[in-house]
Write an enzyme that holds these catalytic residues in place. Structure first.
Site, PDB file in Angstrom:
ATOM      1  CE  LYS A   1      -3.929   1.839   2.684  1.00 45.56           C
ATOM      2  NZ  LYS A   1      -4.766   1.606   3.896  1.00 45.56           N
TER       3      LYS A   1
ATOM      4  CB  SER B   1      -8.084   3.389   2.921  1.00 44.84           C
ATOM      5  OG  SER B   1      -7.196   2.842   3.870  1.00 44.84           O
TER       6      SER B   1
ATOM      7  CB  SER C   1      -8.218   0.618   5.911  1.00 44.39           C
ATOM      8  OG  SER C   1      -8.956   1.812   5.886  1.00 44.39           O
TER       9      SER C   1
END
Lengths: 487, 101
Positions: free
Chosen positions: A76, A151, A175
């Site tokens: 990420k 996210s 997330s």
């Protein structure tokens, strides 16, 4: 079709194939698949091939490169890596180049892994759909008109579309787990302090945890064993022994007590989600688990509590983006104050601004006690609910999200509606406990549904073994999304 | 507890947060943030008298380490991402001779 992380590491270590071949295959797969999904913000092909070559050389010298030998991994883009940018999906960090690797990136590479690229996210992790991003929205590989969740939507979509065997995400209020659920992969948020946050761009520091995503719980266990453990560079990192998660996967579930709470199965829960989650719990009962009704009386206050605390922490953490040390600076500032305000105003997206303002308000003179201190006290009540529940159960089962993946654009104009979609995941962050998302079925429209299992602090091993044995008995995770079956 | 954030309050908070906002944003944030604050006020239903606040979920506090020489970031590395720099320093607009409220 890309193999599991476990199988790749085994094949590379036994010289059945080279790390370079695996990396090249993975990069080709991303190239051919990601055009429609937008899971990646950046692909580091050359660096990945070079890294894979080093793994092969180590093997040729008779060394063991480690348990993730040659395994391609996506990270990420709020986790710092050297070489290329770390943008957090934000315009303000569009050109930011980290000068150091995050602890997890160091651990992964020391274990032989090959980082192939950085994945899309809601800006700084603030969102539940990977729509709040300075670049393109990540699409759900199961249905391109649906969100991938967020996210860590890029990490979940990259794994679901079989572009990479595993990925790393971060979880502040769900997330990792919610996009894992929306995309039909396994995602683990460890206990607060289990994985070092060193090199994770801070959002809600008392809630943020880094964790792995993969198709199978076995791979998640493998990665967790590599990234977990003490790191003195994160003062909240806990110095506790890391168990061998893989070795414990087949520990019998006999006597396992699973708590179910009406607060997690009540109003607002989609009927198809409820059906799949209840069926999963029935399945676990046939494996020796018993179901115990529990009560979490403060659950309904979790969202309100969370959004005060997380925005307060965000407003403080994001004060560092001031146009001085790194990041975007407005080209023609009138003065110093204007340089701060305009750089931030131009660099941050709408949701980040909203959260900074909400948090600033909650911490401001006259409102601190009413909002922030109140929320910290409610956090204590929520934490105590879980402590009490775990006196009588080993794990708590629930849905991950109230509905399957929603439509792109559906909630972007209504921040509160977006916040409410986090209802089942945020309590685990507030309480600091561990939680995992496991695929448990599909809606009639073919959208994935996830089962959440929450465990007490440092109960990751138990969650992983339950998830693993559930996957051994089911085939939801073996279903492959249409977006990945093109080659 | 005040639940409504009017446009003047939004401008004040934006200033505290050092965020430039357009008139459109002010109007939108006033409405959106007021809705969120109204929602958040349900916390007042709970009696938290005598409940200690939780700042961190786990009982870890005052973590110390030895004060040893390490490998601090080198100057050129620290300046690598600076939007503007001069003579090994971060360069910023003039700070003095202006209101700093």
């Amino acid at each position: 079709m890309i193999a599991s992380a476990t199988d790749i590491a085994k094949a590379v270590r036994t010289k059945e194939c080279s790390a370079k071949e695996v990396a090249a295959q993975c990069l080709a797969r991303i190239e051919s698949t990601d055009g429609n999904t937008h899971a990646f913000l950046r692909i580091s092909g050359e660096k990945a091939i070079e890294r894979a070559r080093q793994v092969d050389e180590a093997i040729a010298r008779g060394e063991d490169p480690g348990p993730l030998a040659g395994v391609p991994i996506a990270v990420k883009d709020n986790i710092c890596t050297v070489g290329g940018t770390t943008t957090c999906g934000s315009k303000i960090l569009e050109k930011f180049e980290s000068r150091y690797d995050a602890h997890v990136a160091q651990r992964l590479q020391a274990a032989g892994a090959v980082i192939v690229g950085k994945t899309n996210l809601d800006e700084f992790g603030m969102g539940s759909s990977t729509e709040n991003t300075a670049t393109a929205t990540t699409c759900n590989p199961w249905n391109a008109s649906r969100v991938a969740g967020g996210s860590s939507g890029g990490s979940a979509a990259a794994v679901a579309a079989r572009m990479v065997p595993a990925a790393i995400g971060s979880d502040t209020g769900g997330s990792i787990r919610q996009p894992a659920s929306f995309c039909s992969v396994v995602g683990l948020k460890g206990t607060y302090g289990r994985v070092s946050r060193y090199g994770l761009v801070a959002y809600g520091s008392s809630l943020d945890q880094i964790g792995p995503l993969a198709v199978e719980a076995r791979d998640v266990a493998l990665l967790m064993g590599v990234i977990a453990g003490h790191d003195r560079r994160d003062s909240t990192s806990v110095d506790a022994e890391v168990p061998d998660y893989v070795a414990g996967l087949d520990d019998p579930l006999d006597g396992l007590r699973i708590g179910i709470s009406e607060e997690y199965l009540g109003e607002g829960l989609d009927e198809e989600v409820r059906g799949c989650v209840m069926a999963a719990i029935e399945n676990l009962k046939t494996r020796g688990a018993s179901v115990v009704p529990i009560h979490l009386p403060h659950m309904n206050y979790a969202i309100a509590c969370y959004y005060v605390i997380v925005t307060a922490e965000a407003s403080s953490n994001l004060a560092r983006f001031d146009g001085v040390h790194y990041g975007h600076r407005t080209p023609e500032p009138k003065d110093m104050i204007d340089m701060y305000a305009s750089s931030r105003g131009e660099g941050f997206g709408a949701e980040v601004k909203r959260r900074i303002m909400l948090g600033t308000y909650a911490l401001s003179s006259g409102y601190y006690d009413a909002y922030y201190l109140k929320a910290l006290k409610v956090r204590t009540l929520i934490r105590r609910d879980f402590e009490e529940a775990f006196q009588s159960v080993d794990a708590i089962a629930s849905p991950v999200a109230p509905t399957p993946a929603f439509t792109i654009g559906e909630k972007t104009e209504d921040p509160l509606a977006m916040y409410l979609s986090d209802i089942y995941t945020i309590s685990a962050n507030l309480a600091g406990i561990c939680a995992i998302s496991v695929p448990c079925g599909f809606s009639g429209a073919g959208l994935p549904i996830g089962l959440q299992l929450m465990g007490p602090a440092f109960g990751e091993g138990k969650l992983l073994s339950v998830a693993h044995q559930y996957q051994q008995a089911t085939d939801h995770h073996e279903q492959v999304p249409p977006a990945s079956s093109t080659d | 507890m005040v639940s409504k954030l009017d446009e003047q309050a939004v401008r004040h908070v934006a200033h505290l947060a050092r965020l430039s906002v357009t008139d459109d944003e002010v109007a939108r944030y006033a409405q959106q943030l007021s809705r969120v604050l109204t929602y958040v006020e349900q916390l007042n239903e709970l009696d938290t008298e005598g409940v200690p606040p939780t700042a961190h979920a786990l009982p870890v506090s005052n973590v110390l380490r030895a004060d040893e020489l390490g490998h601090p970031i080198q100057q050129e590395q620290a300046l690598h991402n600076a939007p503007r720099q001069q003579d090994g320093f971060f360069r910023v607009p003039k700070v003095l001779d202006q209101e700093t409220a």
